[in-house]
Structures are given as structure tokens and as C-alpha cells.
Motif scaffolding. Structure first.
Motif, PDB file in Angstrom:
ATOM      1  N   GLU A  26       0.789  -1.621  -0.017  1.00 45.87           N
ATOM      2  CA  GLU A  26      -0.177  -0.002  -0.237  1.00 45.87           C
ATOM      3  C   GLU A  26       1.188   0.832  -0.023  1.00 45.87           C
ATOM      4  OE1 GLU A  26      -2.757  -0.622   3.261  1.00 45.87           O
ATOM      5  OE2 GLU A  26      -3.567  -1.832   2.043  1.00 45.87           O
ATOM      6  N   SER A  27       2.288   1.200   1.175  1.00 45.58           N
ATOM      7  CA  SER A  27       2.929   2.468   1.177  1.00 45.58           C
ATOM      8  C   SER A  27       3.168   2.255  -0.507  1.00 45.58           C
ATOM      9  CB  SER A  27       3.221   2.467   1.806  1.00 45.58           C
ATOM     10  OG  SER A  27       4.027   1.738   1.944  1.00 45.58           O
ATOM     11  N   LEU A  28       3.751   1.483  -1.411  1.00 46.78           N
ATOM     12  CA  LEU A  28       3.845   1.860  -2.919  1.00 46.78           C
ATOM     13  C   LEU A  28       3.350   1.959  -3.861  1.00 46.78           C
ATOM     14  CD1 LEU A  28       6.161  -1.480  -3.195  1.00 46.78           C
ATOM     15  CD2 LEU A  28       7.295   0.764  -2.957  1.00 46.78           C
ATOM     16  N   GLY A  29       2.142   2.370  -3.259  1.00 47.45           N
ATOM     17  CA  GLY A  29       1.057   2.827  -3.981  1.00 47.45           C
ATOM     18  C   GLY A  29       0.271   1.813  -5.118  1.00 47.45           C
ATOM     19  N   PHE A  30      -0.298   0.884  -4.700  1.00 48.82           N
ATOM     20  CA  PHE A  30      -0.405  -0.613  -4.643  1.00 48.82           C
ATOM     21  C   PHE A  30      -1.881  -0.708  -4.409  1.00 48.82           C
ATOM     22  CE2 PHE A  30       3.317  -2.110  -5.881  1.00 48.82           C
ATOM     23  CZ  PHE A  30       3.043  -2.747  -7.657  1.00 48.82           C
ATOM     24  N   ALA A  31      -3.264  -0.183  -5.090  1.00 48.75           N
ATOM     25  CA  ALA A  31      -4.353  -0.609  -4.698  1.00 48.75           C
ATOM     26  C   ALA A  31      -5.202  -1.290  -4.405  1.00 48.75           C
ATOM     27  CB  ALA A  31      -5.267   0.550  -5.042  1.00 48.75           C
ATOM     28  N   GLY A  32      -6.855  -1.889  -3.481  1.00 45.62           N
ATOM     29  CA  GLY A  32      -7.441  -2.670  -3.983  1.00 45.62           C
ATOM     30  C   GLY A  32      -6.652  -3.826  -3.118  1.00 45.62           C
ATOM     31  N   ILE A  33      -5.664  -3.318  -2.578  1.00 38.53           N
ATOM     32  CA  ILE A  33      -5.222  -5.324  -1.880  1.00 38.53           C
ATOM     33  C   ILE A  33      -6.515  -5.228  -0.321  1.00 38.53           C
ATOM     34  CG2 ILE A  33      -2.635  -5.941  -0.630  1.00 38.53           C
ATOM     35  CD1 ILE A  33      -1.638  -3.784  -2.840  1.00 38.53           C
TER      36      ILE A  33
ATOM     37  N   GLU B  52      -5.822 -10.429 -17.061  1.00 33.22           N
ATOM     38  CA  GLU B  52      -4.648  -9.219 -17.649  1.00 33.22           C
ATOM     39  C   GLU B  52      -4.117  -8.050 -16.170  1.00 33.22           C
ATOM     40  OE1 GLU B  52      -4.356  -9.124 -21.572  1.00 33.22           O
ATOM     41  OE2 GLU B  52      -4.117 -11.143 -20.826  1.00 33.22           O
ATOM     42  N   ARG B  53      -5.175  -7.462 -15.883  1.00 31.87           N
ATOM     43  CA  ARG B  53      -5.229  -6.301 -15.413  1.00 31.87           C
ATOM     44  C   ARG B  53      -4.280  -7.238 -13.804  1.00 31.87           C
ATOM     45  NH1 ARG B  53      -9.390  -3.106 -17.113  1.00 31.87           N
ATOM     46  NH2 ARG B  53     -10.839  -3.884 -15.912  1.00 31.87           N
ATOM     47  N   ALA B  54      -4.830  -8.134 -12.688  1.00 33.84           N
ATOM     48  CA  ALA B  54      -4.493  -8.507 -12.358  1.00 33.84           C
ATOM     49  C   ALA B  54      -2.715  -9.177 -12.585  1.00 33.84           C
ATOM     50  CB  ALA B  54      -5.022  -9.769 -11.591  1.00 33.84           C
ATOM     51  N   ARG B  55      -2.895  -9.944 -12.982  1.00 37.04           N
ATOM     52  CA  ARG B  55      -1.302 -10.130 -13.080  1.00 37.04           C
ATOM     53  C   ARG B  55      -0.983  -9.112 -13.559  1.00 37.04           C
ATOM     54  NH1 ARG B  55       0.422 -15.077 -14.429  1.00 37.04           N
ATOM     55  NH2 ARG B  55      -1.267 -15.891 -14.816  1.00 37.04           N
ATOM     56  N   GLU B  56      -0.494  -8.112 -13.931  1.00 35.19           N
ATOM     57  CA  GLU B  56       0.231  -7.197 -14.512  1.00 35.19           C
ATOM     58  C   GLU B  56       0.342  -6.783 -12.998  1.00 35.19           C
ATOM     59  OE1 GLU B  56       1.666  -5.867 -16.725  1.00 35.19           O
ATOM     60  OE2 GLU B  56       2.710  -4.039 -15.924  1.00 35.19           O
ATOM     61  N   GLN B  57      -0.556  -6.214 -12.040  1.00 33.46           N
ATOM     62  CA  GLN B  57      -0.282  -5.762 -10.460  1.00 33.46           C
ATOM     63  C   GLN B  57       0.524  -6.789  -9.955  1.00 33.46           C
ATOM     64  OE1 GLN B  57      -4.185  -5.623  -8.239  1.00 33.46           O
ATOM     65  NE2 GLN B  57      -3.483  -3.626  -7.497  1.00 33.46           N
ATOM     66  N   VAL B  58      -0.166  -8.080 -10.358  1.00 34.25           N
ATOM     67  CA  VAL B  58       1.052  -8.775  -8.736  1.00 34.25           C
ATOM     68  C   VAL B  58       2.174  -9.226  -9.417  1.00 34.25           C
ATOM     69  CG1 VAL B  58       1.580 -10.701  -8.583  1.00 34.25           C
ATOM     70  CG2 VAL B  58      -1.274  -9.994  -8.767  1.00 34.25           C
ATOM     71  N   ARG B  59       2.397  -8.456 -11.085  1.00 33.03           N
ATOM     72  CA  ARG B  59       3.645  -8.853 -11.891  1.00 33.03           C
ATOM     73  C   ARG B  59       4.840  -7.428 -11.262  1.00 33.03           C
ATOM     74  NH1 ARG B  59       7.105  -6.676 -15.319  1.00 33.03           N
ATOM     75  NH2 ARG B  59       5.495  -5.018 -15.958  1.00 33.03           N
ATOM     76  N   GLN B  60       3.704  -5.984 -11.014  1.00 31.90           N
ATOM     77  CA  GLN B  60       5.122  -4.867 -11.047  1.00 31.90           C
ATOM     78  C   GLN B  60       5.325  -5.557  -9.027  1.00 31.90           C
ATOM     79  OE1 GLN B  60       2.628  -1.171 -11.673  1.00 31.90           O
ATOM     80  NE2 GLN B  60       2.342  -2.002 -13.373  1.00 31.90           N
ATOM     81  N   MET B  61       4.196  -5.548  -8.890  1.00 32.40           N
ATOM     82  CA  MET B  61       4.225  -6.280  -7.548  1.00 32.40           C
ATOM     83  C   MET B  61       5.333  -6.940  -6.840  1.00 32.40           C
ATOM     84  SD  MET B  61       0.370  -7.020  -5.467  1.00 32.40           S
ATOM     85  CE  MET B  61      -0.372  -6.151  -5.927  1.00 32.40           C
ATOM     86  N   CYS B  62       5.550  -7.858  -7.369  1.00 33.41           N
ATOM     87  CA  CYS B  62       6.502  -8.722  -7.303  1.00 33.41           C
ATOM     88  C   CYS B  62       8.387  -7.898  -8.031  1.00 33.41           C
ATOM     89  CB  CYS B  62       7.014  -9.842  -8.729  1.00 33.41           C
ATOM     90  SG  CYS B  62       5.785 -11.378  -7.755  1.00 33.41           S
ATOM     91  N   GLU B  63       8.266  -7.532  -8.723  1.00 34.87           N
ATOM     92  CA  GLU B  63       8.814  -6.833  -9.377  1.00 34.87           C
ATOM     93  C   GLU B  63       9.730  -5.575  -8.234  1.00 34.87           C
ATOM     94  OE1 GLU B  63      10.919  -6.720 -11.892  1.00 34.87           O
ATOM     95  OE2 GLU B  63      10.091  -8.228 -13.020  1.00 34.87           O
ATOM     96  N   ARG B  64       8.745  -5.047  -7.447  1.00 33.92           N
ATOM     97  CA  ARG B  64       9.369  -3.817  -6.842  1.00 33.92           C
ATOM     98  C   ARG B  64       8.993  -3.728  -5.200  1.00 33.92           C
ATOM     99  NH1 ARG B  64       5.161   0.766  -8.233  1.00 33.92           N
ATOM    100  NH2 ARG B  64       6.376   2.310  -6.339  1.00 33.92           N
ATOM    101  N   LEU B  65       9.086  -5.229  -5.208  1.00 34.85           N
ATOM    102  CA  LEU B  65       8.785  -5.897  -3.746  1.00 34.85           C
ATOM    103  C   LEU B  65       9.116  -7.262  -3.177  1.00 34.85           C
ATOM    104  CD1 LEU B  65       8.414  -4.503  -0.122  1.00 34.85           C
ATOM    105  CD2 LEU B  65       6.153  -5.296  -0.635  1.00 34.85           C
ATOM    106  N   LEU B  66       8.175  -8.361  -3.628  1.00 35.85           N
ATOM    107  CA  LEU B  66       7.791  -8.816  -3.567  1.00 35.85           C
ATOM    108  C   LEU B  66       8.912 -10.301  -3.537  1.00 35.85           C
ATOM    109  CD1 LEU B  66       3.969 -10.199  -3.796  1.00 35.85           C
ATOM    110  CD2 LEU B  66       5.000  -9.623  -2.248  1.00 35.85           C
ATOM    111  N   ALA B  67       9.914  -9.881  -4.805  1.00 32.47           N
ATOM    112  CA  ALA B  67      11.098 -10.742  -4.934  1.00 32.47           C
ATOM    113  C   ALA B  67      12.042  -9.256  -5.675  1.00 32.47           C
ATOM    114  CB  ALA B  67      10.315 -11.295  -6.100  1.00 32.47           C
TER     115      ALA B  67
END
Lengths: 79, 79
Positions: A26-33, B52-67
């Protein structure tokens, strides 16, 4: 034979690690989590090639070491 | 929509946690264990319902935080 084990917290068990990930996203700006839960994923190479025996061996590993069955569930996938 | 993310160390990256699990299993008497690798498993509840949008959102989460993509791979499963 390869075994994959997922160890996840049981429903209702507080997951501070998951909560921290949710807040960080959320603090990175991701919404709807909604809820975020973190578990473990363990891959094992076994010399055992019989699926029945391999599954039983991994089940015992989970019960004795890999999972804390008071608060965690585990799932075993072979192949 | 639910997303499941597996974060695993890339091949060739030393996995001390996996090694520790392997040694612990051996000292518990389990035989025939080859390589053990430990990764993370993250489940997310998303309000996004478009795959499609969910996968792109999660891909960004992985790139920026999760992995840590220098040493880790990630896999996204939706559903």
C-alpha cells in the motif's frame, strides 16, 4: 522424484509477515489489496521413486519438522 | 480475485535455509534426500477481477517488493 510442500498458516492465525507485506504494498501505491498471507514453499529431491512411499515419507517430514501443525497446514505435491 | 506467488532462489544461488532443512531431516533419520530448496509462497486477495490487469499488478508487486530479481525467480498464479 521431486516433492513440493506448501506450508501455510491456518485460517484465523495472525500473520504479521503477511500484514507487513500488505502495508508495504500500500505504501508503494498499490490499491485494492485485501488480505495477504505468507507461507513457505519447500522443494525436495527424493531418491524414492514410488509415489505412495514418497508421499508418506514427505508427510512424516512435514509432521516432524517442516510444519508446526498446531498453527500450520501443509500440502504435498509430487512429480 | 486471488493471486498466488511463488518466489524461489535462482539456480546456482546458495540456499543455506534449504541446506539446513536437508541436514535436519537427515539427523531425524530420513534417508534418500537430495537437494532441498526453500522459497516463499504469498497469497493475495485483490479487488481487481480482470485477469490481465491483476497479473500485471502482481507482476509489478513482484518486481518492486516481493522478489529480489537479482537472485530470485517468481511465478504468478491467478484464480
Amino acid at each position: 522424484m521431486k516433492a513440493r510442500v506448501h506450508v501455510t498458516l491456518k485460517n484465523g492465525v495472525l500473520d504479521p509477515q503477511g500484514k507487513a507485506i500488505g502495508h508495504a504494498l500500500e505504501s508503494l501505491g498499490f490499491a485494492g489489496i485485501g488480505e495477504v498471507r505468507q507461507g513457505k514453499f519447500i522443494e525436495l529431491d527424493l531418491t524414492e521413486n514410488d509415489p505412495e512411499r514418497a508421499r508418506e515419507q514427505v508427510r512424516q517430514m512435514c509432521e516432524r519438522l517442516l510444519a508446526n501443525t498446531v498453527i500450520e497446514n501443509y500440502r504435498i505435491d509430487l512429480g
